[in-house]
Design a protein around this motif. Structure first.
Motif, mmCIF file in Angstrom:
data_model
loop_
_atom_site.group_PDB
_atom_site.id
_atom_site.type_symbol
_atom_site.label_atom_id
_atom_site.label_comp_id
_atom_site.label_asym_id
_atom_site.label_seq_id
_atom_site.Cartn_x
_atom_site.Cartn_y
_atom_site.Cartn_z
ATOM 1 N N ALA A 175 2.003 -0.969 0.463
ATOM 2 C CA ALA A 175 3.469 -0.904 0.438
ATOM 3 C C ALA A 175 4.079 -2.214 0.930
ATOM 4 O O ALA A 175 5.112 -2.669 0.414
ATOM 5 N N SER A 176 3.445 -2.844 1.909
ATOM 6 C CA SER A 176 4.007 -4.081 2.463
ATOM 7 C C SER A 176 3.942 -5.226 1.461
ATOM 8 O O SER A 176 4.879 -6.023 1.358
ATOM 9 N N THR A 177 2.844 -5.320 0.700
ATOM 10 C CA THR A 177 2.758 -6.388 -0.303
ATOM 11 C C THR A 177 3.712 -6.116 -1.463
ATOM 12 O O THR A 177 4.301 -7.041 -2.027
ATOM 13 N N THR A 178 3.877 -4.830 -1.796
ATOM 14 C CA THR A 178 4.846 -4.480 -2.847
ATOM 15 C C THR A 178 6.255 -4.877 -2.425
ATOM 16 O O THR A 178 7.016 -5.448 -3.215
ATOM 17 N N ALA A 179 6.617 -4.583 -1.186
ATOM 18 C CA ALA A 179 7.949 -4.926 -0.679
ATOM 19 C C ALA A 179 8.148 -6.440 -0.656
ATOM 20 O O ALA A 179 9.215 -6.947 -1.030
ATOM 21 N N THR A 180 7.125 -7.172 -0.239
ATOM 22 C CA THR A 180 7.232 -8.634 -0.180
ATOM 23 C C THR A 180 7.392 -9.220 -1.568
ATOM 24 O O THR A 180 8.203 -10.126 -1.795
ATOM 25 N N LEU A 181 6.603 -8.711 -2.509
ATOM 26 C CA LEU A 181 6.700 -9.197 -3.885
ATOM 27 C C LEU A 181 8.089 -8.922 -4.462
ATOM 28 O O LEU A 181 8.688 -9.783 -5.110
ATOM 29 N N ALA A 182 8.605 -7.725 -4.202
ATOM 30 C CA ALA A 182 9.943 -7.371 -4.700
ATOM 31 C C ALA A 182 11.009 -8.267 -4.075
ATOM 32 O O ALA A 182 11.965 -8.668 -4.746
#
Length: 342
Positions: A175-182
């Motif tokens: 979830a953290s990498t998804t949020a950062t990418l977004a």
């Protein structure tokens, strides 16, 4: 595949395991969706919001945007750099560990550095922060910890905190990498909008893609020219004009005057209709059977405009004429298909 069809599943992965996998998939997607919505809610409409200030800082940057990370954050950083670069913001990726061993030389005082570390305490960043600050480059930190050293020493901090990872162990960055990418995508979109970045600009940085071909390919790039273009004079007998049509293989011929100006066109379709309605056409000339004032395109027009004309009028060929109406080329729909314009 049905989760109840055990015959299609490996023995070690039965219907029960399949249902569990689907449950985890849905849960993962929900957790990551919740993380993105929470990230959205943290943004405010105020000009002093950290995101708005980050966009302003990057717009004012006279150098390049250097995106850096390590581990999973490094993979995300590389993708963000690529997205920025392809949407009008000169950017590159520098691995945080390699920066310690010479790659800091890629960063100048005119650059802006986006440092990505969810903990904000990556040893590599802790070591290079003072050097980046001393050289005068601006620093934007993306972390999940506003109290971290990276966040505290950055000019601007963007909070990518998530309540929990999608990993059942709450360990693997998900979830953290998804949020950062977004968040990186949001920066890129805001920047391209502020720069007035258009489809044509995108095509120039993606010349090999479908959009690039559509927006950068001109009629002159794909048209047939010279002896490959079928053309006859209006006084030529029809039966002789058919030889030109057959020889050039475009299922049509242009009809031009003595100054090579386009005055008509005759196609295979016209021939079929003529045969259906007339028994003897041995005495006909091209002037008798041609379509006068045919639709034409100019060589400097986009090839996609030629496609639009063909689709609009349900035709497979177009003549290409210059500003004076003189024949300079011809297009068949197969030429456009071969060039991957359509």
């Amino acid at each position: 595949m049905s989760v109840t069809d055990a015959k299609t599943l490996p023995k070690a992965f039965d219907a029960k395991n399949a249902r569990r996998a689907l449950e985890l998939a849905r849960e993962t997607l929900q957790i990551e969706a919740n993380a993105l919505l929470a990230l959205k809610d943290r943004l405010s409409d105020a000009p002093e919001d950290s995101f708005a200030r980050a966009v302003a800082l990057l717009l004012q940057c006279s150098g390049r945007v250097v995106v850096s990370g390590i581990g999973k954050s490094g993979h995300i950083a590389r993708k963000i750099a690529a997205t920025l670069a392809s949407t009008g913001t000169p950017a590159l990726f520098v691995h945080a560990a390699e920066a310690l061993h010479g790659d800091l030389g890629m960063i100048t005082e005119n650059d802006a550095v986006i440092a990505i570390s969810y903990s904000g305490e990556a040893a590599e960043f802790v070591a290079i922060i003072p050097i980046i600050k001393r050289m005068g480059a601006k620093l934007i930190a993306i972390t999940g910890n506003p109290a971290s050293r990276l966040a505290q020493h950055a000019d601007i901090h963007l909070d990518a905190h998530v309540d929990k990872e999608a990993c059942p162990l709450n360990l693997a960055p998900t979830a953290s990498t998804t949020a950062t990418l977004a968040l990186g995508d949001a920066l890129a979109v805001a920047l391209l909008d502020a720069r007035g970045f258009r489809e044509e600009d995108f095509a120039r940085s993606h010349p090999g893609g479908a959009l690039g071909r559509r927006l950068l390919t001109h009629v002159r790039d794909v048209m047939r020219s010279g002896d490959a273009v079928p053309s006859v004079k209006p006084g030529l007998p029809l039966h002789r004009a058919l030889l030109e049509i057959t020889k050039k293989g475009m299922a049509m011929t242009a009809v031009v005057d003595d100054d090579n100006r386009v005055i008509g066109i005759f196609t295979d379709g016209d021939l079929r209709r003529l045969i259906e309605n007339m028994q003897d056409f041995s005495k006909l000339s091209m002037a008798d059977v041609m379509h006068a004032n045919p639709r034409t395109v100019q060589p400097d027009q986009l090839a996609v405009e030629a496609v639009d004309l063909m689709e609009q009028f349900r035709i497979n060929q177009l003549l290409v004429a210059d500003d004076d109406g003189k024949l300079v080329g011809a297009l068949h729909i197969h030429d456009l298909t071969h060039a991957k314009v359509i």
